[in-house]
Design a protein around this motif. Structure first.
Motif, mmCIF file in Angstrom:
data_model
loop_
_atom_site.group_PDB
_atom_site.id
_atom_site.type_symbol
_atom_site.label_atom_id
_atom_site.label_comp_id
_atom_site.label_asym_id
_atom_site.label_seq_id
_atom_site.Cartn_x
_atom_site.Cartn_y
_atom_site.Cartn_z
ATOM 1 N N LEU A 54 1.041 -1.551 -0.131
ATOM 2 C CA LEU A 54 0.108 0.317 0.326
ATOM 3 C C LEU A 54 0.886 1.258 0.254
ATOM 4 N N ALA A 55 2.186 1.342 0.468
ATOM 5 C CA ALA A 55 3.045 2.152 0.430
ATOM 6 C C ALA A 55 2.722 3.220 -0.994
ATOM 7 N N LEU A 56 3.171 2.831 -2.257
ATOM 8 C CA LEU A 56 2.860 3.654 -3.342
ATOM 9 C C LEU A 56 1.886 4.236 -3.260
ATOM 10 N N PRO A 57 0.159 3.684 -3.296
ATOM 11 C CA PRO A 57 -0.684 4.088 -3.321
ATOM 12 C C PRO A 57 -0.781 4.901 -2.015
ATOM 13 N N ALA A 58 -0.047 4.965 -1.047
ATOM 14 C CA ALA A 58 -0.715 5.631 -0.106
ATOM 15 C C ALA A 58 0.323 7.122 -0.423
ATOM 16 N N GLY A 59 0.845 7.243 -1.375
ATOM 17 C CA GLY A 59 1.766 8.154 -1.321
ATOM 18 C C GLY A 59 1.643 8.929 -2.509
ATOM 19 N N ARG A 60 0.943 8.480 -3.614
ATOM 20 C CA ARG A 60 0.031 8.868 -4.482
ATOM 21 C C ARG A 60 -1.600 9.620 -3.385
ATOM 22 N N PHE A 61 -1.990 8.608 -2.705
ATOM 23 C CA PHE A 61 -2.725 9.547 -2.584
ATOM 24 C C PHE A 61 -2.838 10.524 -1.138
ATOM 25 N N ARG A 323 5.287 15.032 -6.145
ATOM 26 C CA ARG A 323 5.312 14.135 -5.363
ATOM 27 C C ARG A 323 6.416 13.967 -4.091
ATOM 28 N N HIS A 324 6.227 13.818 -3.398
ATOM 29 C CA HIS A 324 6.980 13.940 -2.440
ATOM 30 C C HIS A 324 6.405 12.683 -1.437
ATOM 31 N N GLY A 325 4.586 12.674 -1.725
ATOM 32 C CA GLY A 325 3.831 11.871 -1.281
ATOM 33 C C GLY A 325 4.364 10.070 -1.974
ATOM 34 N N GLU A 326 4.937 10.265 -3.204
ATOM 35 C CA GLU A 326 5.238 9.062 -3.748
ATOM 36 C C GLU A 326 6.936 8.581 -3.399
ATOM 37 N N ALA A 327 7.453 10.461 -2.825
ATOM 38 C CA ALA A 327 8.878 9.277 -3.031
ATOM 39 C C ALA A 327 8.744 8.572 -1.616
ATOM 40 N N LEU A 328 8.285 8.910 -0.304
ATOM 41 C CA LEU A 328 7.665 8.284 0.429
ATOM 42 C C LEU A 328 7.186 7.375 0.619
#
Length: 387
Positions: A54-61, A323-328
C-alpha cells in the motif's frame, strides 16, 4: 509551527501505539492458544506486508488529498482492526487486524511526514522538524506494548484490544484542527507518470539504498542480539535490557538533534553513522559480557537513531515538491519489505556463517556504503522539491 508539530507528534503516537500494542498482544495470544512459531511469524509479517503493497498508492493519495483525509482513513482502519480483534479474537481475525493496523500505521506515517516536510522553510528546519517527528515512534513503541501488557494481565486480551481501538480516536481529534497546505500543482511538462520514474534520479536511488542498508542494521540488531545473548547464557531480562538500551539511546539522540540542527549536515551525519555502525558490528560478536553488549547497544542506538531525520530532510530536498508522497511511499515500501525478508535471510545466513558472520558481513557492506553518504551535498540545489 510548534503547536501544530506537537499535535501531529501526539497524533502519530496514538495511532502507532494502536499498532505496536496489537503487534505485541496478538502473537502472545496465538502462542497461548497453541499456534506454532511459524504461524506466529506469519502473523507478525502481516503488519509490515500490508505497508509494502500500500505504500505507493498511499503516497499518491497523500499527494492528491493532503494530510487529514489519509489520516482519518487510517484512524478508521486502526479502530476497525482492533475492534474486530476484541469482538472475535480468532487467529484469522487477528491476521486481518494485523493487515488493517499495519496499513493504518503506514498511511499515517507517509501523510504526516509529507505534511511536516512542507512546514519547514529551509534545510535546517527540515532537520529540526524531522528530528522531533522521529521521537513519536520511539514513544509509541514503548507505550503500546506497555499498556497492552497491563490490560492483558489485569482484564485479558479483549480488554487490551478494546483499549487499543480507542487510542486512534485521539488521532482523529488531533489532526482535525491542523490547517492543510495548499495543493502543489504539477508543473507543466512534469507529469507524475509512474512512481518508479523517481528511481531515474541518481541521488534518490543512492538515498534509498543507503536508507535500506541502515534499516537492515536495525533488523539485524533486533534479530541477532537475542541469538548471541542466548549463546552467552544471558537471561531474557538481560537481553531485553540490552535491546531496550538501544531504543532509549535512539530516542535520546533524536531529542537532542533539534537543538543542534543548524550545525548538522545530512551527508556527514549519515556517513558517520554508517562508519560507526560498521565498527560496532565488528566488535559485537567479540564481547562476552552483558555490560559490554549493553554499551555497544547504546552506541549503536546513538548512531542509527540519528539517521532518519537526516534521510527525511535529504529526501524532501532532492525530490519534486509535487511528488513527495510518492517518494515517501517508495521509501516505506523498501523499509517494510526489508522487515519482511531480512529476518528470513539472516536466519538462513546464520546457519551457514554463524551469527558473528552475519554481523561482520552486514557491517562490511554498510561501511563500504558510507562513501555514498559522505559524498552527498549538505544543502541540495533542488531544495523544496523544485523539478
Amino acid at each position: 509551527m510548534r503547536s501544530t508539530l506537537t499535535r501531529l507528534i501526539g497524533a502519530q503516537i496514538c495511532l502507532h501505539a494502536a499498532m505496536t500494542g496489537l503487534r505485541m498482544a496478538a502473537p502472545l495470544m496465538a502462542l497461548r492458544a497453541g499456534y506454532s512459531p511459524a504461524a506466529v511469524g506469519l502473523l507478525l509479517a502481516l503488519f509490515a506486508l500490508s505497508q509494502v503493497f500500500l505504500a505507493l498508492p498511499a503516497g499518491r493519495f497523500t499527494d492528491r488529498h493532503g494530510m487529514r483525509r489519509p489520516v482519518q482513513l487510517a484512524v478508521v482502519s486502526a479502530v476497525l482492526g482492533n475492534a474486530l480483534a476484541a469482538a472475535w479474537p480468532t487467529f484469522a481475525v487477528l491476521c486481518g487486524a494485523a493487515l488493517l493496523t499495519g496499513a493504518a500505521s503506514g498511511l499515517t506515517v507517509i501523510a504526516l511526514q509529507r505534511h511536516v516536510g512542507r512546514m519547514a522553510q529551509d534545510a535546517s528546519e527540515l532537520r529540526q522538524v524531522f528530528s522531533w517527528l522521529a521521537i513519536g515512534p520511539s514513544i509509541s513503541n514503548f507505550l503500546g506494548p506497555f499498556l497492552s501488557g497491563l490490560l492483558i494481565d489485569a482484564s485479558g486480551f479483549r480488554a487490551a484490544y478494546a483499549m487499543l481501538a480507542l487510542l486512534p480516536v485521539f488521532t482523529w481529534f488531533a489532526v482535525a484542527g491542523v490547517k492543510e497546505h495548499a495543493r502543489v500543482p504539477t508543473p507543466e511538462g512534469h507529469a507524475s507518470g509512474s512512481s518508479w520514474d523517481l528511481l531515474h534520479d541518481q541521488a534518490f536511488r543512492r538515498l534509498l539504498l543507503i536508507n535500506w542498508l541502515l534499516a537492515s542494521c536495525w533488523d539485524v540488531h533486533t534479530f541477532v542480539v537475542p541469538v548471541i545473548g542466548h549463546e552467552r547464557g544471558l537471561s531474557a531480562t538481560v537481553i531485553g535490557s540490552i535491546l531496550g538500551a538501544f531504543a532509549i539511546a535512539a530516542t535520546v539522540v533524536r531529542m537532542v538533534m533539534p537543538w543542534v540542527s543548524d550545525h548538522l549536515r545530512e551527508g556527514r551525519v549519515i556517513g558517520g553513522a554508517m562508519v560507526a555502525t560498521a565498527l560496532l558490528f565488528g566488535l559485537y560478536p567479540l564481547v562476552q559480557t552483558a555490560w559490554l553488549m549493553g554499551l555497544l547497544s547504546v552506541l549503536l542506538g546513538f548512531a542509527l537513531g540519528s539517521v532518519q531525520p537526516m534521510v527525511m530532510s535529504t529526501l524532501h530536498q532532492i525530490t519534486p515538491h509535487h511528488r513527495h508522497g510518492e517518494a515517501l511511499g517508495l521509501r516505506s515500501m523498501a523499509i517494510n519489505g526489508s522487515s519482511v525478508l531480512m529476518p528470513l535471510l539472516f536466519g538462513s545466513a546464520g546457519v551457514v556463517v554463524g551469527t558473528a558472520g552475519v554481523f561482520w558481513a552486514v557491517g562490511a557492506v554498510v561501511g563500504a556504503g558510507s562513501r555514498m553518504a559522505l559524498g552527498m551535498s549538505s544543502d541540495h540545489g533542488r531544495h523544496r522539491g523544485s523539478p
